[in-house]
Design a protein around this motif. Structure first.
Motif, mmCIF file in Angstrom:
data_model
loop_
_atom_site.group_PDB
_atom_site.id
_atom_site.type_symbol
_atom_site.label_atom_id
_atom_site.label_comp_id
_atom_site.label_asym_id
_atom_site.label_seq_id
_atom_site.Cartn_x
_atom_site.Cartn_y
_atom_site.Cartn_z
ATOM 1 N N PRO A 1 7.034 6.049 -0.302
ATOM 2 C CA PRO A 1 5.881 6.690 0.341
ATOM 3 C C PRO A 1 5.049 7.555 -0.617
ATOM 4 C CG PRO A 1 7.866 6.959 1.669
ATOM 5 C CD PRO A 1 8.302 6.427 0.342
ATOM 6 N N ASN A 2 5.618 7.902 -1.781
ATOM 7 C CA ASN A 2 4.886 8.740 -2.739
ATOM 8 C C ASN A 2 3.653 8.043 -3.311
ATOM 9 O OD1 ASN A 2 6.395 11.159 -2.765
ATOM 10 N ND2 ASN A 2 7.983 10.182 -3.989
ATOM 11 N N TYR A 3 3.529 6.729 -3.065
ATOM 12 C CA TYR A 3 2.356 6.018 -3.570
ATOM 13 C C TYR A 3 1.057 6.636 -3.051
ATOM 14 C CZ TYR A 3 -0.821 2.320 -4.963
ATOM 15 O OH TYR A 3 -1.864 1.646 -5.536
ATOM 16 N N LYS A 4 1.090 7.195 -1.843
ATOM 17 C CA LYS A 4 -0.111 7.787 -1.243
ATOM 18 C C LYS A 4 -0.715 8.878 -2.129
ATOM 19 C CE LYS A 4 1.544 6.995 3.491
ATOM 20 N NZ LYS A 4 1.983 7.648 4.760
ATOM 21 N N LYS A 5 0.134 9.513 -2.960
ATOM 22 C CA LYS A 5 -0.347 10.600 -3.824
ATOM 23 C C LYS A 5 -1.332 10.103 -4.880
ATOM 24 C CE LYS A 5 3.902 13.288 -3.284
ATOM 25 N NZ LYS A 5 5.075 13.883 -3.962
ATOM 26 N N MET B 1 5.986 -2.977 -8.908
ATOM 27 C CA MET B 1 4.918 -2.007 -8.625
ATOM 28 C C MET B 1 5.506 -0.648 -8.260
ATOM 29 S SD MET B 1 2.211 -4.177 -6.329
ATOM 30 C CE MET B 1 0.700 -4.786 -7.061
ATOM 31 N N SER B 2 6.572 -0.689 -7.475
ATOM 32 C CA SER B 2 7.238 0.541 -7.061
ATOM 33 C C SER B 2 7.893 1.225 -8.256
ATOM 34 C CB SER B 2 8.286 0.238 -5.986
ATOM 35 O OG SER B 2 8.958 1.406 -5.574
ATOM 36 N N GLN B 3 8.443 0.437 -9.194
ATOM 37 C CA GLN B 3 9.060 1.013 -10.394
ATOM 38 C C GLN B 3 7.997 1.650 -11.295
ATOM 39 O OE1 GLN B 3 11.422 -2.036 -12.321
ATOM 40 N NE2 GLN B 3 12.352 -2.641 -10.386
ATOM 41 N N ARG B 4 6.848 0.993 -11.393
ATOM 42 C CA ARG B 4 5.763 1.517 -12.227
ATOM 43 C C ARG B 4 5.184 2.811 -11.661
ATOM 44 N NH1 ARG B 4 0.875 -2.470 -12.963
ATOM 45 N NH2 ARG B 4 0.437 -1.697 -10.861
ATOM 46 N N LEU B 5 5.385 3.011 -10.363
ATOM 47 C CA LEU B 5 4.832 4.182 -9.679
ATOM 48 C C LEU B 5 5.281 5.498 -10.311
ATOM 49 C CD1 LEU B 5 3.335 5.528 -7.317
ATOM 50 C CD2 LEU B 5 5.381 5.155 -5.916
ATOM 51 N N LYS B 6 6.525 5.548 -10.828
ATOM 52 C CA LYS B 6 7.039 6.800 -11.387
ATOM 53 C C LYS B 6 6.205 7.257 -12.580
ATOM 54 C CE LYS B 6 10.548 4.540 -14.289
ATOM 55 N NZ LYS B 6 11.991 4.412 -14.555
ATOM 56 N N TYR B 7 5.652 6.293 -13.330
ATOM 57 C CA TYR B 7 4.806 6.658 -14.468
ATOM 58 C C TYR B 7 3.486 7.258 -13.989
ATOM 59 C CZ TYR B 7 8.015 3.897 -17.333
ATOM 60 O OH TYR B 7 9.132 3.414 -17.971
ATOM 61 N N ASP B 8 2.918 6.662 -12.945
ATOM 62 C CA ASP B 8 1.651 7.178 -12.419
ATOM 63 C C ASP B 8 1.822 8.544 -11.771
ATOM 64 O OD1 ASP B 8 0.074 4.989 -13.211
ATOM 65 O OD2 ASP B 8 0.763 3.818 -11.495
ATOM 66 N N LEU B 9 2.966 8.778 -11.140
ATOM 67 C CA LEU B 9 3.241 10.104 -10.566
ATOM 68 C C LEU B 9 3.390 11.131 -11.687
ATOM 69 C CD1 LEU B 9 5.757 9.163 -7.722
ATOM 70 C CD2 LEU B 9 3.385 9.890 -7.450
ATOM 71 N N LEU B 10 3.975 10.705 -12.802
ATOM 72 C CA LEU B 10 4.081 11.582 -13.971
ATOM 73 C C LEU B 10 2.687 11.964 -14.471
ATOM 74 C CD1 LEU B 10 5.785 12.902 -16.247
ATOM 75 C CD2 LEU B 10 5.639 10.741 -17.477
ATOM 76 N N ASP C 1 0.446 -1.316 1.297
ATOM 77 C CA ASP C 1 1.282 -1.168 2.499
ATOM 78 C C ASP C 1 2.728 -1.536 2.207
ATOM 79 O OD1 ASP C 1 -0.928 -0.373 3.911
ATOM 80 O OD2 ASP C 1 -1.332 -2.356 4.785
ATOM 81 N N LYS C 2 2.936 -2.539 1.351
ATOM 82 C CA LYS C 2 4.305 -2.950 1.002
ATOM 83 C C LYS C 2 4.971 -1.926 0.078
ATOM 84 C CE LYS C 2 3.566 -7.955 1.450
ATOM 85 N NZ LYS C 2 4.634 -8.169 2.454
ATOM 86 N N ILE C 3 4.185 -1.384 -0.865
ATOM 87 C CA ILE C 3 4.747 -0.395 -1.805
ATOM 88 C C ILE C 3 5.157 0.871 -1.056
ATOM 89 C CG2 ILE C 3 4.290 1.039 -3.823
ATOM 90 C CD1 ILE C 3 2.211 -1.086 -4.664
ATOM 91 N N ILE C 4 4.314 1.304 -0.112
ATOM 92 C CA ILE C 4 4.594 2.540 0.635
ATOM 93 C C ILE C 4 5.902 2.431 1.416
ATOM 94 C CG2 ILE C 4 3.784 3.946 2.581
ATOM 95 C CD1 ILE C 4 0.946 3.591 1.505
#
Length: 450
Positions: free
Chosen positions: A385-389, A414-423, A378-381
């Motif tokens: 908001p792309n975390y939902k993907k 966590m939010s910075q690491r998200l770009k790797y997971d979206l990749l 909830d905090k990351i979103i």
């Protein structure tokens, strides 16, 4: 821009592998004949196919580090340099395998000749291929800009799929940007030998761009149009027509074969790991954990998985009991809640091993975005908001974010690491998973976990 250009690195790689295989058997024959041994191709293959397979896999992973097959413009010296670095590392592996192999592979002289031959043949191949590619690289101009223009430039130019580019914009700001003057656009294109025109819609020069598209639509130039919509949406959409009106249709990429193969691999690998590793490691760790701190051996915690469904993730307990009595809190490097044994387990990521049981149950995959608790999600979103993907795929024991970014100690990280997971979502395939597994093993051996 050649639509088949993305296949060039694959073709180059296959040619190099054929060279390696041919020379491998050629020098094996020389070795056998030198020693006076009888040989045939079937015998050579049966005795040495494992070494050959190791060489091929090694060549691939070395090329990932050296960038040997990255599509870019190279001169003669650059081509030699790339192949030389690749060949030196490969030579070390060949010498090592030749010395360790129980059935003698190559002697030192043959090994040296084998690697010199590989270097010469592959260097010649890459010099010829690079010179041919250099002639095929495109010169492009980006006319006006919108929210997606820079993303396209990063993907195509910084990804080195194009040689030269310019930005034809209203005010010059940096190198390769040219002052806007649509009356001189045609002259600019001709003088700079431009091949491709990228028009950005809904920018500052919207009306002029529309007029220019109409003007150049009948010309010899290849025209690309960059829409002003979400880049992720654009990347996963197809265009259709209702009458004469173009409509973008969004749909997430899906590969049924990849999903089936990934699941089969997950099950097979997990069964192997549980049978041959966890079966003997579990009793040992159980005794150590039990004698060094009070509490359960296996720690279960609710995480959010595929399609937002909660599940209980399993870990070897690495913290003291009631470590979160005051509420959810992320672990840090010098966290006093972590036990002495837990520090070692987290450093080598041994605490994650029970999650192979989660994989067998279908709750997780070996590779995928790491699952988080709803409290932190909830905090990351709120930040992204792309975390939902990430909930469109199964969470994993390891991930590209874990490998390249590591454990996060704050929500911001966590939010910075998200770009790797979206990749990862954009490049999800079995071979990419294998690469992540390999890199994870390297991280474990180096003890770079928490």
């Amino acid at each position: 821009m050649n639509p088949y250009k993305s296949f060039i690195p694959v073709i180059q790689f296959l040619i190099d592998i054929l060279i390696i295989i041919f020379l491998f058997f050629r020098f094996l024959i020389i070795q056998y004949e030198t020693l006076g041994n009888k040989w045939d191709i079937v015998l050579l293959f049966e005795n040495h196919y494992k070494a050959l397979l190791l060489f091929i896999i090694s060549w691939y992973f070395i090329s990932e580090k050296t960038g040997l097959y990255k599509l870019k413009k190279s001169n003669f010296l650059e081509s030699i340099r790339k192949v030389l670095i690749q060949a030196i590392i490969f030579t070390l592996i060949v010498f090592t395998v030749s010395e360790l192999k129980s059935k003698y592979l190559f002697n030192n002289d043959i090994t040296l000749l084998y690697n010199i031959s590989i270097f010469i043949c592959i260097a010649i191949h890459h010099i010829i291929a690079d010179q041919f590619q250099n002639k095929k690289f495109s010169r492009v101009v980006f006319i006006d800009s919108n929210n997606n223009t820079n993303n396209v430039i990063k993907q195509f130019f910084h990804g080195e799929k194009m040689y030269n580019y310019g930005k034809f914009v209203k005010v010059p700001q940096e190198k390769n940007q040219y002052k806007y003057d649509f009356d001189k656009l045609e002259t600019f294109i001709r003088d700079h030998n431009i091949h491709i025109l990228f028009f950005s819609l809904n920018g500052e020069l919207s009306k002029e761009v529309e007029d220019a598209i109409i003007k150049f639509s009948e010309s010899k130039y290849l025209i690309y149009i960059i829409p002003d919509i979400s880049y992720e949406f654009y990347n996963n959409s197809i265009i259709s027509y209702y009458g004469t009106f173009p409509i973008y249709i969004y749909r997430r990429k899906s590969n049924i074969f990849n999903k089936i193969f990934k699941r089969l691999f997950d099950v097979a690998f997990s069964l192997f790991f549980i049978t041959f590793v966890l079966s003997w490691l579990l009793p040992i760790l159980a005794l150590i954990i039990k004698f060094t701190s009070k509490g359960p051996i296996i720690y279960k915690q609710e995480r959010i998985g595929l399609n937002g469904r909660p599940f209980k993730i399993m870990k070897f307990r690495s913290m003291y009991v009631d470590a979160e009595y005051s509420g959810p809190k992320l672990a840090t490097d010098s966290d006093p809640r972590i036990t002495s044994v837990g520090k070692i387990m987290r450093k080598y990521r041994i605490d994650e091993f029970p999650q192979f049981i989660n994989v067998l149950k279908g709750e997780m995959s070996i590779v995928g975005p790491r699952p988080e608790r709803k409290f932190f999600i909830d905090k990351i979103i709120k930040l992204n908001p792309n975390y939902k993907k990430l909930h469109k795929v199964k969470p994993g024991i390891t991930s590209i974010g874990q490998v390249y970014f590591g454990y996060a100690e704050t929500v911001e990280e966590m939010s910075q690491r998200l770009k790797y997971d979206l990749l990862y979502l954009q490049n999800e395939n079995f071979f990419f998973d294998l690469k992540i597994i390999y890199l994870t093993i390297v991280v474990m051996i180096q003890g770079k976990g928490k």
